[in-house]
Design an enzyme around this catalytic site. Structure first.
Site, PDB file in Angstrom:
ATOM      1  N   LYS A  78      44.040  32.713  43.280  1.00 54.92           N
ATOM      2  CA  LYS A  78      42.752  32.837  42.590  1.00 54.92           C
ATOM      3  C   LYS A  78      42.576  31.638  41.668  1.00 54.92           C
ATOM      4  O   LYS A  78      43.535  31.245  40.988  1.00 54.92           O
ATOM      5  CB  LYS A  78      42.731  34.158  41.792  1.00 54.92           C
ATOM      6  CG  LYS A  78      41.393  34.479  41.136  1.00 54.92           C
ATOM      7  CD  LYS A  78      41.423  35.834  40.415  1.00 54.92           C
ATOM      8  CE  LYS A  78      40.071  36.176  39.797  1.00 54.92           C
ATOM      9  NZ  LYS A  78      40.065  37.491  39.123  1.00 54.92           N
ATOM     10  N   SER A 158      36.139  40.788  40.300  1.00 51.40           N
ATOM     11  CA  SER A 158      35.967  39.356  40.368  1.00 51.40           C
ATOM     12  C   SER A 158      36.879  38.681  41.387  1.00 51.40           C
ATOM     13  O   SER A 158      36.620  37.549  41.776  1.00 51.40           O
ATOM     14  CB  SER A 158      36.227  38.729  38.992  1.00 51.40           C
ATOM     15  OG  SER A 158      37.582  38.894  38.631  1.00 51.40           O
ATOM     16  N   SER A 182      39.024  44.193  38.507  1.00 51.27           N
ATOM     17  CA  SER A 182      38.864  43.058  39.417  1.00 51.27           C
ATOM     18  C   SER A 182      39.909  42.894  40.509  1.00 51.27           C
ATOM     19  O   SER A 182      39.737  42.050  41.378  1.00 51.27           O
ATOM     20  CB  SER A 182      38.803  41.765  38.617  1.00 51.27           C
ATOM     21  OG  SER A 182      37.511  41.587  38.126  1.00 51.27           O
TER      22      SER A 182
END
Ligand code: GLN
Length: 493
Positions: A78, A158, A182
């Protein structure tokens, strides 16, 4: 031979050990698949040269009998995790061109275990969002589609890119972060497994901060076992993060097959939300049956402050964000927009660098922390947080081992479908997950079935602090009972 990108992390590890294929071949297969999957927009930066160099180093270590636990296994990172010498932006324009001079502890741990980096993965800007639509790089397209429709759906957020990459087989697993849901919400939307460990289990050092008292790193993976393998490598003490606990990391993979015999699983009645689709209620019911059939006792419990969790989260998280994001001033990192004087430069940089949602959070956060409003909002939210935590403590003190809830109030929705008129519509995605961050507890989302449109739905298990093992054990029971969801066909390739 089956397609190398279809393997689970555990299968790939075993295949490498048996010399069925090399780390280089495994990595090359993923690089090729990534090239064909660019329409999904899951990666914001591909690092194929670095990946192949890491894979070759892994092959050399395997040949010498020095393989680490994740040796030669290609994963995605990420874009919230700082990677030394590799652009890291938190998917914000304000970090445009930022190349960290250091490696986050999480990624350093993964490379130490032998993992291979495929690239940096798309996410909501500064991890603020539930659909990956706030990213400066544009939305991620979910590999899932509704039956008979080619409308583009969100993968959740997210960590939407992480979930999409794993579901689309362009990473064996991925790192993710969870401040309010998330990891778990995108995992639920994409038929993948995601675990947010207990606050303090993973180091936050070198991870771009959103709300420091809530942020935790964790993995998104294809199976419960894969998630256990990933978390075992990511977690552990770190002197560079004072909130990271000095506790040994248990053998998570061993916990996967432990079963749930004799465990008491709590069903919190407050998670039965008005207007919740019957399918979600039905799935929750099935989850209870599966755990009961495997030998657990199902107990109705009450977590009375649940309904205050979301509003309190949307005070605490923006408050911390407004403070954390004060550092982006055009002087130290990323974007700088020149101005008349230094104040003008700050203002222009921040006006241009931050997106709408991030600006909204900074404004809310600044407001709730300001003199005269601090007591009414921030302090009150902190008190509510204590009450939410106490609800869980009382449940666990009464002998509950884990709590079963739905992971999300709906399945995935379309890109552009939610939250443009009213941001609260988007915030409601996290009703079942934010409580867990507020209490600092571990939570796992496990795929449990498909809805009438053919989209994945997940169940969440919430554990005692530092008892991720029970979540892996119970998660595995659900995974086994539900049957692993077949991955979506590769329409993008
Ligand atoms: N969707 C929540 C938010 O927008 C949670 C995000 C997260 O966990 N990083 O704040």
């Amino acid at each position: 031979m089956t397609n190398l990108t279809d393997l689970t992390l555990a299968e790939a590890r075993d295949g490498l050990a048996k010399k069925d294929f090399s780390a280089r071949e495994l990595t090359q297969a993923h690089i090729d698949a990534m090239e064909k999957a660019r329409d999904l927009n899951a990666y914001v930066l591909e690092t194929p040269d670095q990946a192949l160099a890491m894979a070759e180093a892994s092959d050399a270590r395997i040949a010498k009998g020095e393989a680490g636990p994740l040796e030669g296994l290609p994963i995605g990172v990420k874009d919230l995790f700082c990677t030394k010498g590799v652009r890291t932006t938190a998917c914000s324009k304000i970090l445009d061109g930022f190349v960290p001079a250091y490696e986050s502890t999480i990624t350093a741990n993964l490379w130490q275990a032998g993992a291979v980096m495929l690239g940096k993965i798309n996410c909501d800007e500064f991890a603020m969002g539930s659909s990956n639509e706030t990213s400066a790089y544009g939305p991620v397209v979910s590999p899932w589609r509704r039956e008979g429709s080619d409308a583009k759906l969100v993968p959740g957020g997210s960590s939407g890119g992480s979930a999409a990459a794993v579901a689309a087989r362009i990473a064996l697993a991925a790192t993710a972060t969870d401040t309010g849901g998330s990891i778990r919400q995108p995992a639920a939307f994409t038929g993948t497994v995601g675990i947010k460990p207990t606050y303090g289990r993973c180091s936050r050092w070198g991870t771009v901060a959103f709300a420091s008292s809530l942020d935790q790193a964790g993995p998104i993976a294809k199976t419960v076992r894969d998630a256990a393998m990933m978390l075992a490598a990511m977690a552990g003490p770190d002197a560079k993060d004072a909130t990271c606990v000095d506790m040994p990391v248990p053998d998570y993979e061993a916990a996967v097959d432990r079963g749930v015999k004799g465990l008491r699983i709590g069903i919190p009645k407050e998670y039965r939300m008005p207007g919740m689709p019957a399918e979600i209620e039905g799935l929750w019911e099935k989850g209870r049956d599966w755990l009961r059939a495997a030998g657990a006792e199902i107990v109705e419990i009450s977590l009375p402050h649940t309904r205050y969790a979301l509003p309190a989260y949307y005070i605490v998280a923006p408050a911390e964000a407004s403070s954390n994001l004060a550092r982006y001033d055009g002087v130290r990192y990323g974007l700088r927009v020149p101005g008349r004087d230094i104040v003008d430069m700050y203002e222009k940089t921040r006006a241009e660098g931050f997106g709408r949602e991030v600006k909204r959070r900074i404004m809310i956060g600044t407001y709730v922390l300001s003199a005269g409003y601090y007591d009414a909002y921030y302090l009150r939210a902190q008190k509510i947080r204590t009450l939410i935590k106490r609800d869980f403590e009382e449940a666990y003190a009464s002998g509950i081992d884990a709590i079963l809830t739905p992971a999300t109030p709906s399945s995935a929705f379309g890109i552009g479908e939610k939250g443009s008129a009213d941001p609260v519509e988007m915030y409601l995605n996290d009703v079942f997950t934010v409580t867990v961050n507020m209490a600092g507890l571990p939570g796992i989302a496990v795929p449990a079935g498909l809805d009438a449109q053919g989209l994945p739905l997940g169940l969440q298990l919430i554990g005692r602090a530092f008892d991720e093992e029970t979540l892996f054990a119970a998660g595995r029971v659900i995974e086994e009972a539900a049957g692993r969801i077949a991955p979506p066909p590769a329409w993008w390739a």
